[in-house]
Design a protein around this motif. Sequence first.
Motif, mmCIF file in Angstrom:
data_model
loop_
_atom_site.group_PDB
_atom_site.id
_atom_site.type_symbol
_atom_site.label_atom_id
_atom_site.label_comp_id
_atom_site.label_asym_id
_atom_site.label_seq_id
_atom_site.Cartn_x
_atom_site.Cartn_y
_atom_site.Cartn_z
ATOM 1 N N ARG A 275 0.819 -1.212 0.000
ATOM 2 C CA ARG A 275 0.000 0.000 0.000
ATOM 3 C C ARG A 275 0.857 1.268 0.000
ATOM 4 N NH1 ARG A 275 -5.237 1.069 1.423
ATOM 5 N NH2 ARG A 275 -5.553 -1.046 2.233
ATOM 6 N N ASN B 243 -4.326 -1.169 -2.728
ATOM 7 C CA ASN B 243 -3.471 -2.190 -2.119
ATOM 8 C C ASN B 243 -3.425 -3.392 -3.062
ATOM 9 O OD1 ASN B 243 -2.028 -3.901 -0.523
ATOM 10 N ND2 ASN B 243 -3.386 -3.786 1.246
ATOM 11 N N PHE C 147 -3.671 -6.975 -1.988
ATOM 12 C CA PHE C 147 -4.974 -7.392 -1.442
ATOM 13 C C PHE C 147 -6.031 -7.495 -2.534
ATOM 14 C CE2 PHE C 147 -9.160 -6.543 0.371
ATOM 15 C CZ PHE C 147 -9.196 -7.484 1.387
ATOM 16 N N THR C 148 -6.032 -6.556 -3.469
ATOM 17 C CA THR C 148 -7.068 -6.546 -4.499
ATOM 18 C C THR C 148 -6.742 -7.479 -5.669
ATOM 19 O OG1 THR C 148 -6.000 -4.618 -5.516
ATOM 20 C CG2 THR C 148 -7.769 -4.194 -3.931
ATOM 21 N N PRO D 24 -3.872 -10.012 -5.898
ATOM 22 C CA PRO D 24 -2.638 -10.686 -5.458
ATOM 23 C C PRO D 24 -2.041 -11.623 -6.500
ATOM 24 C CG PRO D 24 -4.552 -11.637 -4.370
ATOM 25 C CD PRO D 24 -5.035 -10.426 -5.099
ATOM 26 N N THR E 112 2.991 -12.755 -0.432
ATOM 27 C CA THR E 112 1.594 -12.848 0.032
ATOM 28 C C THR E 112 1.326 -14.025 0.958
ATOM 29 O OG1 THR E 112 0.896 -14.215 -1.844
ATOM 30 C CG2 THR E 112 0.827 -11.819 -2.149
ATOM 31 N N PRO F 49 -4.431 -12.805 0.177
ATOM 32 C CA PRO F 49 -5.372 -12.983 1.305
ATOM 33 C C PRO F 49 -6.496 -13.952 0.939
ATOM 34 C CG PRO F 49 -5.834 -10.941 0.142
ATOM 35 C CD PRO F 49 -4.622 -11.513 -0.523
#
Length: 306
Positions: free
Chosen positions: A149, A166, A169-170, A172, A252, A256
């Motif tokens: 981020r 991010n 997260f969005t 990966p 990662t 997530p």
Amino acid sequence: MTATAPHPRVTKTGEDPHRARGPRLPVRVLPLAPAVVLLLLFLAGPIAYCVYIAFTDLQLTGQARESFVGFDNFTRAFGDEAFLNAVWLTLVFTVVSSLIGQNTLGLALAALMRRASKPVRTLTGGIVVTAWVLPEVVAGFLLYAFFRREGTLNAILDWLHLPAQNWLFTLPILAVSFANVWRGTAFSMLVYSAALNEIPEEITEAAEVDGAGGWRRMWHITLPMIRRSIGTNLMLNTLQTLSVFGLIWVMTRGGPGGRSQTLPLFMYEQAFQNSLIGYGTAVALLLLLVGSLFSLIYLRLLRTEV
């Protein structure tokens, strides 16, 4: 008149071929014996033991002795949504980062560097090869710092007044795919540079004189002539990409929510975090099967003569 015994047939060197052929086979095999023993001991042996473990319920903790469970581990895998998700993400990661990313970018860089000046070739080649020789963990940390981020990518987007997000997260799986492209393109570039240098300049010049543009020369002359190099590069890149672990783990850890968890990470989680060695080994064999299928496809394509 006494009968004389027939003389044995001799070779040009004056030796009996039957006598000469006998001791040569053990002599030829003898130098290979140490290599064969090492392969059986350190390659075939562990693979055979892994195959056995895949058909058991072996665990790291809380088990006195493993028992044979047949195909239960494989049946469990194909009924596990997390496994199917890992298979899908592995295919996406392989296609995006290897078949499309590294292959296409490596060919483009090799073609552009062929016409570039020597300083540009040296600088570009040095930058690309540096990314390749970096340890996987170091490359993972660099790309994590780039995509996080507060990372470099969002700073650039901020400077351009574009919306930041991010990325780990969005998106990966795309972030780790880009990281693998950045790290592994050098190999494709080197393979294609060697292949392009083998194309006779007379052919390219003749096509240029006939009015063929750059794209037509690439499609009708260059690609057909380096087709075997393309197949070899795709096979090696695909097998390497299927086994990528450290890069994704550093960036990662499969998250997530398992949205970047490829088969190597899923296998590691089941075997060493959940202590299900038998199940994790079964997943590893399935990954080995996927790699073997890709290899067979590429090897069959390589049989075709250009």
